[in-house]
Design an enzyme around this catalytic site. Structure first.
Site, PDB file in Angstrom:
ATOM      1  N   ASN A  58       0.809  -1.225   0.000  1.00 17.40           N
ATOM      2  CA  ASN A  58       0.000   0.000   0.000  1.00 17.40           C
ATOM      3  C   ASN A  58       0.842   1.274   0.000  1.00 17.40           C
ATOM      4  O   ASN A  58       0.339   2.351  -0.321  1.00 17.40           O
ATOM      5  CB  ASN A  58      -0.953   0.016   1.201  1.00 17.40           C
ATOM      6  CG  ASN A  58      -2.269  -0.672   0.893  1.00 17.40           C
ATOM      7  OD1 ASN A  58      -2.685  -0.764  -0.252  1.00 17.40           O
ATOM      8  ND2 ASN A  58      -2.936  -1.168   1.927  1.00 17.40           N
TER       9      ASN A  58
ATOM     10  N   HIS B 281      -1.195  -7.903   5.191  1.00 18.49           N
ATOM     11  CA  HIS B 281       0.158  -7.374   5.000  1.00 18.49           C
ATOM     12  C   HIS B 281       0.201  -6.128   4.121  1.00 18.49           C
ATOM     13  O   HIS B 281       1.199  -5.883   3.427  1.00 18.49           O
ATOM     14  CB  HIS B 281       1.075  -8.458   4.404  1.00 18.49           C
ATOM     15  CG  HIS B 281       0.996  -9.756   5.148  1.00 18.49           C
ATOM     16  ND1 HIS B 281       0.058 -10.727   4.844  1.00 18.49           N
ATOM     17  CD2 HIS B 281       1.702 -10.229   6.200  1.00 18.49           C
ATOM     18  CE1 HIS B 281       0.201 -11.736   5.672  1.00 18.49           C
ATOM     19  NE2 HIS B 281       1.177 -11.468   6.503  1.00 18.49           N
ATOM     20  N   CYS B 282      -0.880  -5.354   4.124  1.00 23.69           N
ATOM     21  CA  CYS B 282      -0.931  -4.105   3.347  1.00 23.69           C
ATOM     22  C   CYS B 282      -0.715  -4.347   1.858  1.00 23.69           C
ATOM     23  O   CYS B 282      -0.197  -3.472   1.154  1.00 23.69           O
ATOM     24  CB  CYS B 282       0.085  -3.087   3.850  1.00 23.69           C
ATOM     25  SG  CYS B 282      -0.046  -2.694   5.601  1.00 23.69           S
ATOM     26  N   ALA B 283      -1.099  -5.521   1.369  1.00 25.87           N
ATOM     27  CA  ALA B 283      -0.875  -5.873  -0.032  1.00 25.87           C
ATOM     28  C   ALA B 283      -2.148  -6.485  -0.621  1.00 25.87           C
ATOM     29  O   ALA B 283      -2.195  -7.681  -0.934  1.00 25.87           O
ATOM     30  CB  ALA B 283       0.295  -6.831  -0.158  1.00 25.87           C
TER      31      ALA B 283
END
Length: 378
Positions: free
Chosen positions: A97, A336-338
């Site tokens: 992100n 995981h901000c993905a």
């Protein structure tokens, strides 16, 4: 605690890092803010760190290394400072992100056109799709060097050749590779390398930055005090001052510089080999366990020291909590901000449990983690 969350931050640091931060806290002033001995100590320390970073990343000039608080700020600085209204930008489904959200902001606020090259069910980048998406007039390609979810690494040289053939710049997110892999920007073809200090570089949190190739001009994200040219109404043009408004985290930079010195003496290849052996040991121990699904391409000769998995249909958070409560193993569950990567893997609802290894982990710790996963699966 068995700490296997090093892709988030390396908790165990070389002792020289701790010593350098303590020493800086006790005797360091503000860099470029006067000529007192305390101020000069900070200024010199910052420059030594820039020189070490320039050597590590193959940056042609130490003054083209600008400090930030982390790779997120560095990526915001690079993307916001390079992309113009209605430009075309290409990125990938592997991104964090820290790349995606600045790009979405550029789309919404500047009318930037975005395209993303996809990934398959093992998180491998579709290079053919990327080659189709990059066209004459594309402003830049933003790409990660290594996925923070699967550990898969990207052939950055191949991406750069495609981008440069169409006149596009390459902004590289080296968050997961700096300190453990070769991130020479000249060899890779990266025009901007963004890095964080608190992961593989073994430095303190709150440190990071970017390196610029010759001829790449980034507009400042922040403007303000610089300690020089105070009567200018605009930010000075000279690097790195152009990109460094306000007081730097000199205490953190002192620790980062000590970590870089430690890495130079030890050798990045030694770190890579050690972490790779630990990662492969764990993967070999869990990949064939009934009820365990491992994600990522382990056929790659070089990859980040990450193993992402799920245990049957249990939520990744529940598995991670069990690992922590019963065995004292720290991992990272969830997305995981993905988000785009998890859509590619089909793990939007379940997430994954990420095990990530550091130079300071041991074989015994890996074996305990293997036994824990086997027991949970059973």
């Amino acid at each position: 605690m068995i700490y296997l969350d090093n892709a988030a931050t390396t908790m165990r640091k070389p002792q020289v890092v701790v010593d350098a931060v303590v020493e800086a806290l006790q005797g360091m002033g503000n860099a470029s803010r006067g000529t007192s001995e305390a101020s000069l100590v900070a200024t010199r320390a910052d420059y030594v760190a820039r020189e070490r970073l320039a050597r590590l990343f193959g940056c042609p000039r130490a003054d083209h290394v600008a400090f930030c608080s982390n790779s997120t700020e560095a990526l915001n600085l690079a993307l916001m400072g390079l992309v113009r209204p209605e430009d075309h930008v290409v990125s990938t489904d592997l991104e964090h992100n820290s790349v995606l959200r600045p790009l979405y902001r550029l789309r919404d606020e500047r009318g930037v056109r975005l395209d993303f090259a996809g990934a398959d069910g093992e998180g491998r980048l579709d290079y053919d799709a990327l080659e189709r998406l990059v066209v004459d007039g594309t402003r830049l390609v933003a790409v990660t060097h290594g996925s923070n979810v699967t550990g898969n690494m990207v052939d950055v040289r191949r991406v750069a050749d495609v981008a440069h053939a169409h006149g596009a710049l390459v902004v590289l997110d080296a968050s997961q590779t700096a300190g453990a892999h070769d991130v020479d920007m000249g060899r890779l073809g990266a025009d901007v390398v963004c890095f964080t200090g608190h992961k593989g570089l073994m430095g303190p949190q709150g440190t990071g930055g970017l390196c610029l190739a010759e001829g790449v001009d980034v507009a400042p994200l922040k403007v303000g005090g610089t300690g020089v040219k105070s009567f200018l109404e605009s930010q000075p043009d000279e690097y790195p001052t152009r990109l460094e408004a306000g007081t730097l985290n000199n205490h953190g930079i002192a620790g980062l510089s000590a970590a870089l010195g430690w890495l130079e003496e030890l050798g990045v290849e030694v770190v890579r080999t050690r972490e790779g052996l630990l990662m492969r040991r764990f993967w070999e121990g869990v990949r064939s366990v009934d009820g365990v699904r491992v994600y990522g391409d382990f056929g790659q000769a070089e990859r980040c020291a990450i193993v992402a998995l799920n245990v049957r249909d249990h939520s990744s958070s529940a598995v991670s909590d069990e690992l922590s409560q019963r065995w004292g193993i720290a991992t990272r569950p969830g997305a995981h901000c993905a988000p785009r990567m998890h859509r590619a893997l089909g793990t939007v609802e379940q997430g994954v449990v990420r095990f990530s290894f550091s130079y300071f982990n041991t074989e015994d710790e890996v074996d305990v983690a293997i036994a824990a996963v086997r027991e949970l699966a059973a």
